[in-house]
Design a protein around this motif. Structure first.
Motif, PDB file in Angstrom:
ATOM      1  N   ARG A  10      -0.886   1.444  11.361  1.00  0.00           N
ATOM      2  CA  ARG A  10       0.468   2.005  11.470  1.00  0.00           C
ATOM      3  C   ARG A  10       0.647   3.265  10.635  1.00  0.00           C
ATOM      4  NH1 ARG A  10       4.909  -2.537  10.997  1.00  0.00           N
ATOM      5  NH2 ARG A  10       6.155  -0.964  12.060  1.00  0.00           N
ATOM      6  N   CYS A  11       0.178   3.241   9.397  1.00  0.00           N
ATOM      7  CA  CYS A  11       0.416   4.400   8.524  1.00  0.00           C
ATOM      8  C   CYS A  11      -0.864   5.132   8.138  1.00  0.00           C
ATOM      9  CB  CYS A  11       1.195   3.981   7.280  1.00  0.00           C
ATOM     10  SG  CYS A  11       0.344   2.800   6.243  1.00  0.00           S
ATOM     11  N   GLY A  12      -2.020   4.592   8.487  1.00  0.00           N
ATOM     12  CA  GLY A  12      -3.285   5.280   8.260  1.00  0.00           C
ATOM     13  C   GLY A  12      -3.860   5.148   6.865  1.00  0.00           C
ATOM     14  N   ILE A  13      -3.201   4.398   5.976  1.00  0.00           N
ATOM     15  CA  ILE A  13      -3.718   4.227   4.620  1.00  0.00           C
ATOM     16  C   ILE A  13      -4.994   3.399   4.674  1.00  0.00           C
ATOM     17  CG2 ILE A  13      -3.269   3.135   2.389  1.00  0.00           C
ATOM     18  CD1 ILE A  13      -0.357   3.851   2.723  1.00  0.00           C
ATOM     19  N   SER A  14      -5.945   3.775   3.837  1.00  0.00           N
ATOM     20  CA  SER A  14      -7.220   3.081   3.776  1.00  0.00           C
ATOM     21  C   SER A  14      -7.466   2.637   2.334  1.00  0.00           C
ATOM     22  CB  SER A  14      -8.305   4.026   4.272  1.00  0.00           C
ATOM     23  OG  SER A  14      -9.553   3.598   3.933  1.00  0.00           O
ATOM     24  N   TRP A  15      -7.981   1.431   2.158  1.00  0.00           N
ATOM     25  CA  TRP A  15      -8.249   0.892   0.830  1.00  0.00           C
ATOM     26  C   TRP A  15      -9.708   1.106   0.467  1.00  0.00           C
ATOM     27  CZ3 TRP A  15      -3.971   0.006   3.169  1.00  0.00           C
ATOM     28  CH2 TRP A  15      -2.864  -0.390   2.447  1.00  0.00           C
ATOM     29  N   ARG A  28      -4.957  -6.459   3.346  1.00  0.00           N
ATOM     30  CA  ARG A  28      -4.215  -6.370   4.608  1.00  0.00           C
ATOM     31  C   ARG A  28      -2.897  -7.129   4.516  1.00  0.00           C
ATOM     32  NH1 ARG A  28      -3.834  -9.966   8.432  1.00  0.00           N
ATOM     33  NH2 ARG A  28      -5.646 -11.095   7.705  1.00  0.00           N
ATOM     34  N   GLU A  29      -2.932  -8.341   4.026  1.00  0.00           N
ATOM     35  CA  GLU A  29      -1.720  -9.159   3.913  1.00  0.00           C
ATOM     36  C   GLU A  29      -0.718  -8.529   2.952  1.00  0.00           C
ATOM     37  OE1 GLU A  29      -0.473 -11.861   5.425  1.00  0.00           O
ATOM     38  OE2 GLU A  29      -2.129 -11.601   6.824  1.00  0.00           O
ATOM     39  N   GLU A  30      -1.222  -8.029   1.842  1.00  0.00           N
ATOM     40  CA  GLU A  30      -0.340  -7.412   0.851  1.00  0.00           C
ATOM     41  C   GLU A  30       0.352  -6.176   1.430  1.00  0.00           C
ATOM     42  OE1 GLU A  30      -1.628  -5.474  -3.122  1.00  0.00           O
ATOM     43  OE2 GLU A  30      -1.621  -7.647  -3.414  1.00  0.00           O
ATOM     44  N   HIS A  31      -0.388  -5.397   2.186  1.00  0.00           N
ATOM     45  CA  HIS A  31       0.188  -4.187   2.771  1.00  0.00           C
ATOM     46  C   HIS A  31       1.098  -4.514   3.960  1.00  0.00           C
ATOM     47  CE1 HIS A  31       0.595  -0.011   3.778  1.00  0.00           C
ATOM     48  NE2 HIS A  31       0.222  -0.257   5.018  1.00  0.00           N
ATOM     49  N   ALA A  32       0.783  -5.554   4.694  1.00  0.00           N
ATOM     50  CA  ALA A  32       1.602  -5.933   5.853  1.00  0.00           C
ATOM     51  C   ALA A  32       3.013  -6.305   5.418  1.00  0.00           C
ATOM     52  CB  ALA A  32       0.954  -7.084   6.612  1.00  0.00           C
TER      53      ALA A  32
END
Length: 66
Positions: A10-15, A28-32
């Motif tokens: 959705r926003c393109g951020i990558s960890w 993924r869960e934390e960012h969702a």
């Protein structure tokens, strides 16, 4: 060595790379949670409680104000 990385579609951020899939899933869960809308349920409960309390006070004053 295999590494895992979560990238938001959705926003393109990558960890950064993670060593396990579980760590990437945690990212993924934390960012969702940031993309989920805030719940209105607590505010509705507060409004209902204030309405009920106000109605009880109005009835009390009506009976005892006679």
């Amino acid at each position: 060595m295999v590494s895992y990385r979560y990238r938001c579609t959705r926003c393109g951020i990558s960890w950064p790379d993670r060593e396990t899939l579980a760590e990437a899933d945690h990212d993924r869960e934390e960012h969702a949670d940031a993309h989920r809308p805030a719940s209105l349920r607590p505010a509705l409960r507060m409004a209902a409680g204030l309405g009920i309390a106000g109605a009880v006070m109005a009835i009390w004053n009506w009976f005892h104000g006679r």
